[in-house]
Motif scaffolding. Structure first.
Motif, PDB file in Angstrom:
ATOM      1  N   GLU A 254       0.850  -1.185   0.000  1.00 52.02           N
ATOM      2  CA  GLU A 254       0.000   0.000   0.000  1.00 52.02           C
ATOM      3  C   GLU A 254       0.889   1.239   0.000  1.00 52.02           C
ATOM      4  N   GLN A 255       0.311   2.375  -0.340  1.00 56.55           N
ATOM      5  CA  GLN A 255       1.085   3.614  -0.389  1.00 56.55           C
ATOM      6  C   GLN A 255       1.211   4.215   1.001  1.00 56.55           C
ATOM      7  N   ALA A 256       2.438   4.449   1.416  1.00 54.88           N
ATOM      8  CA  ALA A 256       2.710   5.144   2.678  1.00 54.88           C
ATOM      9  C   ALA A 256       3.001   6.603   2.362  1.00 54.88           C
ATOM     10  N   LEU A 257       2.277   7.504   3.003  1.00 51.61           N
ATOM     11  CA  LEU A 257       2.415   8.929   2.727  1.00 51.61           C
ATOM     12  C   LEU A 257       3.295   9.592   3.779  1.00 51.61           C
ATOM     13  N   VAL A 258       4.262  10.373   3.320  1.00 52.78           N
ATOM     14  CA  VAL A 258       5.114  11.139   4.228  1.00 52.78           C
ATOM     15  C   VAL A 258       4.439  12.485   4.462  1.00 52.78           C
ATOM     16  N   PRO A 259       4.034  12.771   5.699  1.00 52.34           N
ATOM     17  CA  PRO A 259       3.165  13.927   5.935  1.00 52.34           C
ATOM     18  C   PRO A 259       3.914  15.219   6.223  1.00 52.34           C
ATOM     19  N   GLY A 260       3.222  16.314   6.011  1.00 50.19           N
ATOM     20  CA  GLY A 260       3.630  17.581   6.580  1.00 50.19           C
ATOM     21  C   GLY A 260       2.912  17.747   7.911  1.00 50.19           C
ATOM     22  N   ILE A 261       3.541  18.410   8.862  1.00 48.97           N
ATOM     23  CA  ILE A 261       2.928  18.550  10.186  1.00 48.97           C
ATOM     24  C   ILE A 261       3.033  19.991  10.665  1.00 48.97           C
ATOM     25  N   ALA A 262       2.136  20.348  11.576  1.00 52.60           N
ATOM     26  CA  ALA A 262       2.142  21.691  12.150  1.00 52.60           C
ATOM     27  C   ALA A 262       3.288  21.832  13.145  1.00 52.60           C
ATOM     28  N   ALA A 263       3.702  23.062  13.378  1.00 51.01           N
ATOM     29  CA  ALA A 263       4.778  23.325  14.337  1.00 51.01           C
ATOM     30  C   ALA A 263       4.319  22.976  15.752  1.00 51.01           C
TER      31      ALA A 263
END
Length: 220
Positions: A66-75
């Motif tokens: 399955e596709q693993a997504l590398v996320p952006g995150i809040a500070a």
């Protein structure tokens, strides 16, 4: 193949785990700046654990094709009123993650995705321990609010001298290999530098760990 609804929710959780990692780094840096090395080391170690949790989830999705997504995150929050506030924040975070993990297990069962449900069992057990650890730390911190050095001593007694920097695996890094490992040796580093070296060591372990090892972890 994992259930699509579970995959989407697990990718969201990867973002949550990385956010927890960043928040614990922020807590550790706060304590480091206050010259509270035991609390700083404790939170650097917690940060590494959260990163490992995220990578376990990434690896599970890769193994399930399955596709693993590398996320952006809040500070993360970086300012605190006293030495107790980061611990209260950490406990609230662990309780929130516990709810998220339980929801993931429930989603897997609802979708009839029993392999994913089994995978989540390790995290359920882990969260029980994490909440208990932070609950104890907060209780002691509130009692010792006016004597933070006694709190430092308690962290040493309960979590051990060897764990204070949260980088027990630093010695595995070979300074002669280049990259992160070519930084100064662990004995000559600050806590923040040890944390950075340990991140590099963890990264190498995750890229070389076999799928059979990951299955063993998820079924523990």
């Amino acid at each position: 193949m994992a259930a699509p609804a579970f995959v989407a929710q697990l990718n969201d959780q990867i973002a949550n785990e990385y956010a927890a990692h960043q928040q614990y780094v922020a807590c550790a840096v706060y304590y480091d700046a206050q010259t509270l090395p035991q609390l700083a080391g404790f939170f650097y170690r917690q940060a590494l654990e959260e990163r490992d949790h995220a990578m376990m989830m990434v690896q599970y999705l890769i193994d399930a094709e399955e596709q693993a997504l590398v996320p952006g995150i809040a500070a993360p929050q970086t300012g605190f009123s006293d030495a107790v506030e980061p611990i209260g924040l950490a406990l609230a975070q662990e309780k929130r993650v516990t709810e998220q993990i339980s929801a993931l297990a429930a989603r897997a069962r609802q979708e009839g995705d029993y392999a994913s449900e089994q995978f989540m069992q390790w995290f359920i057990k882990e969260q029980i321990e994490e909440v208990a650890t932070m609950t104890d730390l907060l209780r002691v911190a509130e009692r010792l609010r006016d004597d933070v050095m006694d709190l430092e001593d308690w962290v040493v007694r309960e979590h051990g001298e060897g764990e204070r920097d949260g980088t027990d695996d630093v010695d595995e890094v070979d300074p002669g290999r280049g990259g992160v490992g070519s930084s100064p040796t662990a004995s000559g580093c600050s806590r923040a530098m040890k944390f950075s070296i340990s991140i590099g060591s963890c990264s190498e372990r995750w890229t070389t760990r076999s799928r059979s090892d990951m299955v063993a972890i998820s079924s523990t």
